[in-house]
Structures are given as C-alpha cells and as structure tokens.
Write an enzyme that holds these catalytic residues in place. Structure first.
Site, mmCIF file in Angstrom:
data_model
loop_
_atom_site.group_PDB
_atom_site.id
_atom_site.type_symbol
_atom_site.label_atom_id
_atom_site.label_comp_id
_atom_site.label_asym_id
_atom_site.label_seq_id
_atom_site.Cartn_x
_atom_site.Cartn_y
_atom_site.Cartn_z
ATOM 1 N N ARG A 79 0.857 -1.181 0.000
ATOM 2 C CA ARG A 79 0.000 0.000 0.000
ATOM 3 C C ARG A 79 0.893 1.230 0.000
ATOM 4 O O ARG A 79 1.756 1.376 0.856
ATOM 5 C CB ARG A 79 -0.926 0.018 1.212
ATOM 6 C CG ARG A 79 -2.055 1.037 1.077
ATOM 7 C CD ARG A 79 -3.116 0.845 2.146
ATOM 8 N NE ARG A 79 -3.823 -0.416 1.979
ATOM 9 C CZ ARG A 79 -4.879 -0.774 2.715
ATOM 10 N NH1 ARG A 79 -5.340 0.028 3.633
ATOM 11 N NH2 ARG A 79 -5.466 -1.943 2.522
ATOM 12 N N SER A 191 -8.456 0.540 -0.301
ATOM 13 C CA SER A 191 -9.548 0.700 0.670
ATOM 14 C C SER A 191 -9.820 2.169 0.973
ATOM 15 O O SER A 191 -10.165 2.934 0.082
ATOM 16 C CB SER A 191 -9.223 -0.073 1.949
ATOM 17 O OG SER A 191 -9.030 -1.437 1.667
#
Length: 314
Positions: A79, A191
């Site tokens: 990420r 997300s």
C-alpha cells in the site's frame, strides 16, 4: 557529487531501464538529466533522493537493488502512493511483487505443501485477481493496469489466472478464491486510503488475507534477484492488448478478463449471502412476520466501489 548522490542517480537510472511504463520512466529520466545538470543540491536531485533512497555507504561499482529501501510487503500486502520508484505503487513494483508471489506459489506446489496451495493437488493451480477504480492519470497508473500485469505474470509462470471483469468490491475477490479453488487471490485496492494511493491485497487459498509466516516468505521471494527483473517485456504485451481494445464481448481488460465467470462468481456470492441468515429480507419480503418496516441503512464508503453490491444485497 557526493558518493550518496551518485548512488541515488545510479539507482534511478537502473530503475528507469526496467520500468515498462513510458510515463513514469520518462518522468524519472527527466529528473536524472536535471539533477546531473544542477548538482547534488538541485531540487531535482532532492526529489530523486526521496523517490530512490539508497542504503548507507552504497557501492556504485556493485549495484544491488535488493539492499535499498523499497515498498514494504506484509499481511496487508502493498500500500503506497501511485508514483515512480521502489517505494511507490507503480507498474514495476507490481510486476516484481507478482513475480515473487508466483515464484513462491510454484515452489510451494513443488514441495507439495497442501496447506499452502491446493489440498492434495485435487485442483489445478489457479489465481484470482480483482481491481477497483483507482487511477493516477499523471503517470498512467491504475488498479486495472496493475491487475492486468498481474495476470500476465501469472500466466507466464504457468499459473491459470481468472481476472474478474470490471470493478469489483473486495469481498467478491475473497469469495472468488474459495469459489474457484484458487491457491491465491489478489485484490488491487487501497480501501480507505487517499485517492492517490493504491494497494495490493493478497488472499490465501482459504479466502483470508495472508498471515505469518506466509507474508514473510513472499516478501523474501519478491526481492530475489530473478524476480526484481521483469521476466518478459510486459509493457509491449500490454500495448499489443490495448491496440485490440475492449468490448462487451471480450470484457474490460482487452480480452483478459472473464465476463461469464465473473457473473457466475457474483451470483454465487449473492446467493450465499441471502441463504446465510445475515440479511433480514430477500427479494423485498420480510423474513420475520413481526417485521413491519424495512430497516434504514446509511452507506458511507469514501473511495470504494461497493455501493452496487451493498444495494443489491440489502
């Protein structure tokens, strides 16, 4: 120029040689040219130091990229911000990660590790890949492109790969892993992170995100020398696919995504939810005779693609 500055430049040059993305590669090459003209105090050089940090006392005569800082891989996968360099989410870091992951799966399968791949090898080695809508047009980076590269890597490795068609919510990918008896699943999403970020979530054959010691073993596989260099000219493969275009017949990914199987997986997912007892109503009919009104639900996703799925389930 200091030895540290020289190491930064070398790291950036070697990276741009491998990068299959013309936009990010050109961006880095321009920074290199400006830094070489301006010296180690130049703003371009400072930006290179940020994008391409190097290990202390790096030896420019013995370039070893695996020793330099790079995007971390753990239980959440990857990420980071979509940008060039080993710390960012970009085409090269995704390809390196996919190659390391594929290599690890093949090694586990070779060792006949049933807990890692498929129980007793009853099913062929498979992977499932999904993606969301994230993109950064400045560098021509996107979840879709990362997913396509992942499929190209896995197929080159000899692993059957189902690329879900179009944007899918994360639970669909997790469900797909067990539905098609895959050894691994990858969901390209960040997300709730800022829109400039992207991520690479890895799910194991039980449909759950990876956990120790698997995450550490994959991380080690990624930085192996043979996995840091692209196995084939992936950028050229993508350009060939893009020239063919996408259509309702061949899907959203130039013929790589599986339209029919995606619908089958989604239908099975909704059926499993409706039959699980987790929802109070099915097809608008109250499951409890005492229920007098439909419950009100607030859906507050920030950057996700789950609304159509939530609406259909509820």
């Amino acid at each position: 120029m200091t030895s540290q500055a020289a190491a930064n430049l070398l790291h950036a040059k070697e990276w741009s040689k491998l990068d299959p993305n013309p936009e990010t590669s050109s961006f880095v090459q321009n920074l290199i040219e400006q830094a070489e003209a301006g010296g180690s105090n130049d703003a371009s050089h400072r930006q290179l130091q940020t994008l391409f940090p190097v290990a202390p006392n790096s030896d420019t005569n013995n370039y070893q990229p695996r020793l330099h800082p790079r995007i971390g891989f753990g239980t959440a996968g990857l990420r980071a911000k979509m940008e060039p360099g080993p710390l960012g989410m970009n085409d090269l870091t995704v390809i390196q990660t996919a190659q390391g992951l594929a290599s690890y799966i093949l090694q586990c399968n070779k060792n006949n590790d049933d807990d890692i791949t498929n129980t007793n090898n009853k099913f062929p080695l498979k992977a499932a890949v999904g993606y969301d809508h994230r993109s950064r047009s400045k560098f021509k980076l996107s979840s879709k492109q990362f997913a396509i590269y992942t499929k190209l890597v896995f197929e080159h490795a000899g692993i059957e790969c189902t690329l879900l068609n179009g944007y899918v919510a994360t639970p669909i990918l997790a469900y797909a892993v067990t539905n098609i008896h895959a050894a691994v699943g990858i969901m390209v999403t960040a997300s709730h992170n800022p829109k400039e970020d992207d991520g690479y979530k890895v799910y194991w054959n039980d449909g759950c995100q990876i956990r120790p010691p698997v995450d550490g073993a994959i991380a080690n596989s990624i930085v192996e020398k043979g996995n840091l260099v692209p196995w084939i000219e992936y950028g050229e493969e993508l350009r060939k696919l893009e020239s063919n275009g996408s259509s309702s017949d061949n899907g959203e990914c130039y013929g790589l995504s599986d339209v029919i199987q995606t619908k089958s997986i989604e239908d099975a997912y909704f059926e499993s939810i409706q039959s699980s007892g987790l929802v109070s109503r099915v097809d608008g009919t109250a499951t409890n005779a005492t229920t007098s009104s439909t419950p009100k639900i607030s859906y507050t996703a920030m950057h996700g693609v789950g609304y159509p799925y939530a609406k259909k389930i509820l």
